[in-house]
Write a protein that holds these residues in place. Structure first.
Motif, PDB file in Angstrom:
ATOM      1  N   ALA A  88      18.684  24.919  29.028  1.00  0.00           N
ATOM      2  CA  ALA A  88      18.499  24.708  27.589  1.00  0.00           C
ATOM      3  C   ALA A  88      17.504  25.703  27.006  1.00  0.00           C
ATOM      4  O   ALA A  88      17.731  26.290  25.944  1.00  0.00           O
ATOM      5  N   VAL A  89      16.392  25.905  27.714  1.00  0.00           N
ATOM      6  CA  VAL A  89      15.354  26.818  27.223  1.00  0.00           C
ATOM      7  C   VAL A  89      15.857  28.263  27.209  1.00  0.00           C
ATOM      8  O   VAL A  89      15.441  29.074  26.375  1.00  0.00           O
ATOM      9  N   SER A  90      16.779  28.593  28.110  1.00  0.00           N
ATOM     10  CA  SER A  90      17.280  29.971  28.181  1.00  0.00           C
ATOM     11  C   SER A  90      18.125  30.351  26.970  1.00  0.00           C
ATOM     12  O   SER A  90      18.453  31.525  26.783  1.00  0.00           O
ATOM     13  N   LEU A  91      18.475  29.370  26.130  1.00  0.00           N
ATOM     14  CA  LEU A  91      19.262  29.676  24.936  1.00  0.00           C
ATOM     15  C   LEU A  91      18.527  30.656  24.029  1.00  0.00           C
ATOM     16  O   LEU A  91      19.131  31.582  23.478  1.00  0.00           O
ATOM     17  N   ILE A  92      17.224  30.473  23.890  1.00  0.00           N
ATOM     18  CA  ILE A  92      16.444  31.336  22.987  1.00  0.00           C
ATOM     19  C   ILE A  92      16.448  32.788  23.457  1.00  0.00           C
ATOM     20  O   ILE A  92      16.792  33.692  22.680  1.00  0.00           O
ATOM     21  N   PRO A  93      16.094  33.077  24.717  1.00  0.00           N
ATOM     22  CA  PRO A  93      16.168  34.485  25.147  1.00  0.00           C
ATOM     23  C   PRO A  93      17.587  35.042  25.131  1.00  0.00           C
ATOM     24  O   PRO A  93      17.781  36.242  24.907  1.00  0.00           O
ATOM     25  N   LEU A  94      18.580  34.183  25.348  1.00  0.00           N
ATOM     26  CA  LEU A  94      19.966  34.653  25.280  1.00  0.00           C
ATOM     27  C   LEU A  94      20.306  35.133  23.874  1.00  0.00           C
ATOM     28  O   LEU A  94      20.943  36.177  23.694  1.00  0.00           O
ATOM     29  N   ILE A  95      19.890  34.362  22.884  1.00  0.00           N
ATOM     30  CA  ILE A  95      20.146  34.747  21.494  1.00  0.00           C
ATOM     31  C   ILE A  95      19.456  36.072  21.184  1.00  0.00           C
ATOM     32  O   ILE A  95      20.044  36.970  20.571  1.00  0.00           O
ATOM     33  N   PHE A  96      18.209  36.205  21.633  1.00  0.00           N
ATOM     34  CA  PHE A  96      17.488  37.460  21.410  1.00  0.00           C
ATOM     35  C   PHE A  96      18.176  38.624  22.114  1.00  0.00           C
ATOM     36  O   PHE A  96      18.277  39.728  21.566  1.00  0.00           O
ATOM     37  N   LEU A  97      18.665  38.390  23.328  1.00  0.00           N
ATOM     38  CA  LEU A  97      19.342  39.447  24.075  1.00  0.00           C
ATOM     39  C   LEU A  97      20.596  39.913  23.346  1.00  0.00           C
ATOM     40  O   LEU A  97      20.847  41.123  23.224  1.00  0.00           O
ATOM     41  N   VAL A  98      21.372  38.961  22.845  1.00  0.00           N
ATOM     42  CA  VAL A  98      22.589  39.309  22.110  1.00  0.00           C
ATOM     43  C   VAL A  98      22.243  40.104  20.851  1.00  0.00           C
ATOM     44  O   VAL A  98      22.892  41.110  20.531  1.00  0.00           O
ATOM     45  N   LYS A  99      21.214  39.663  20.137  1.00  0.00           N
ATOM     46  CA  LYS A  99      20.819  40.359  18.911  1.00  0.00           C
ATOM     47  C   LYS A  99      20.303  41.764  19.208  1.00  0.00           C
ATOM     48  O   LYS A  99      20.554  42.708  18.442  1.00  0.00           O
ATOM     49  N   ILE A 100      19.586  41.910  20.312  1.00  0.00           N
ATOM     50  CA  ILE A 100      19.091  43.237  20.693  1.00  0.00           C
ATOM     51  C   ILE A 100      20.255  44.160  21.034  1.00  0.00           C
ATOM     52  O   ILE A 100      20.318  45.308  20.585  1.00  0.00           O
ATOM     53  N   LEU A 101      21.202  43.655  21.835  1.00  0.00           N
ATOM     54  CA  LEU A 101      22.377  44.460  22.174  1.00  0.00           C
ATOM     55  C   LEU A 101      23.173  44.814  20.922  1.00  0.00           C
ATOM     56  O   LEU A 101      23.766  45.894  20.836  1.00  0.00           O
ATOM     57  N   GLY A 102      23.163  43.894  19.956  1.00  0.00           N
ATOM     58  CA  GLY A 102      23.879  44.142  18.712  1.00  0.00           C
ATOM     59  C   GLY A 102      23.321  45.296  17.907  1.00  0.00           C
ATOM     60  O   GLY A 102      24.001  45.829  17.020  1.00  0.00           O
ATOM     61  N   ARG A 103      22.101  45.703  18.216  1.00  0.00           N
ATOM     62  CA  ARG A 103      21.499  46.852  17.533  1.00  0.00           C
ATOM     63  C   ARG A 103      21.975  48.183  18.121  1.00  0.00           C
ATOM     64  O   ARG A 103      21.622  49.248  17.608  1.00  0.00           O
ATOM     65  N   PHE A 104      22.755  48.089  19.187  1.00  0.00           N
ATOM     66  CA  PHE A 104      23.253  49.300  19.845  1.00  0.00           C
ATOM     67  C   PHE A 104      24.779  49.231  19.945  1.00  0.00           C
ATOM     68  O   PHE A 104      25.340  49.036  21.035  1.00  0.00           O
ATOM     69  N   PRO A 105      25.456  49.370  18.798  1.00  0.00           N
ATOM     70  CA  PRO A 105      26.920  49.211  18.780  1.00  0.00           C
ATOM     71  C   PRO A 105      27.663  50.210  19.662  1.00  0.00           C
ATOM     72  O   PRO A 105      28.708  49.878  20.211  1.00  0.00           O
TER      73      PRO A 105
END
Length: 293
Positions: free
Chosen positions: A10-27
């Protein structure tokens, strides 16, 4: 799962969201390593596994998931008040798993390079260019309609069943792949939805199951919309997550289909979008153009 494991997930949801958003900055990274790297392999495997089934396995998964969720909520309704923390931990653990699976199997395509970049075309156009294209589309639609229905005021009737149209839709992609190899569509996995009635009430024409990579089309939509809707959902399967990009690719596939009825559906689809844009810019001009259709 144990309580501690649920907490970690459950707690890993937050870093997962951040990871996806970070990757999204590098299309470009997503384009190269996911959309043209990992995803084609995963999606092909899924379509090989589920595509041969005559029904949508993904729809059965959805139905089963709904039943399980309802059953869990009923069984844990009192626990919500007695063990609120534990209740939410389990809920967020499941949400985390779904979020991760969604992005691994399909969702990262939302962060790829825009289609106009990969195709090296302009994404802006003038009103004059819009009107010029609209005029050409009107000529195409009216011309094919007269060819198929004897005149431009008679409704075009699709001569195929919807199952036949599902089989014919990929033929447009066979033509497109000659110029755009990345639009090759194989293996096939496009089916009529088992939930066509609720889809119709909700106003959806189709959808992609990201976990099985099956494309589902509402079997109750009008026949003339069926070709472009099917091609649209195939575009999602090929990794074009954005609706406007799936519209563009799906419309092209219908227009390039060897069958004239598919071409009619594709041109009419493109014309409808052009007319909507004209309406957004100039309502009076839209009314003038509607008289030409």
């Amino acid at each position: 799962m144990s309580k501690n494991k649920n907490i970690y997930i459950a707690v890993s949801l937050i870093p997962l969201i951040f990871l996806v958003k970070i990757l999204g900055r590098f299309p470009q990274f997503v384009e190269d390593h996911y959309s043209n790297g990992v995803y084609p392999v995963l999606s092909s495997i899924e379509r090989y596994v589920f595509g041969w089934l005559p029904f949508s396995f993904g729809d059965l998964v959805y139905a089963g998931a709904i039943i399980i969720i309802i059953r869990w909520l009923l069984r844990n309704r009192r626990r919500f008040f007695k063990d609120t923390k534990g209740w939410f931990i389990e809920v967020f653990a499941v949400i985390t798993i779904i979020y991760l699976a969604f992005h691994i199997f399909w969702g990262m395509n939302y962060y790829r390079q825009p289609l106009h970049v990969t195709l090296n075309i302009q994404d802006e156009y003038t009103s004059e260019e819009l009107l010029d294209l609209t005029n050409r589309l009107i000529d195409k639609v009216n011309g094919i309609q007269e060819e198929l229905a004897s005149n431009d005021s008679t409704e075009v009737v699709m001569p195929y069943s919807k199952n036949e149209m599902l089989k014919r839709a990929p033929e447009g992609y066979e033509v497109l792949k000659q110029q755009y190899p990345h639009l090759e569509y194989h293996p096939r996995s496009v089916k009529r939805s088992l939930f066509s009635i609720p889809l119709t009430y909700m106003g959806f024409s189709g959808y992609l199951n990201p976990l099985t990579n099956e494309a589902q089309v509402d079997g109750l939509i009008p026949a003339y919309k069926f070709p472009t809707t099917t091609c649209h959902e195939i575009a999602h399967q090929l990794g074009y997550a954005a609706e406007n990009e799936a519209n563009f690719v799906g419309g092209l596939a219908a227009i390039h289909n060897p069958d004239r009825h598919f071409q009619y559906s594709g041109y009419a689809f493109a014309l409808r979008h052009c007319l909507n844009e004209i309406f957004r810019r100039d309502e009076q001009l839209f009314n003038d153009y509607m008289e030409k259709v």
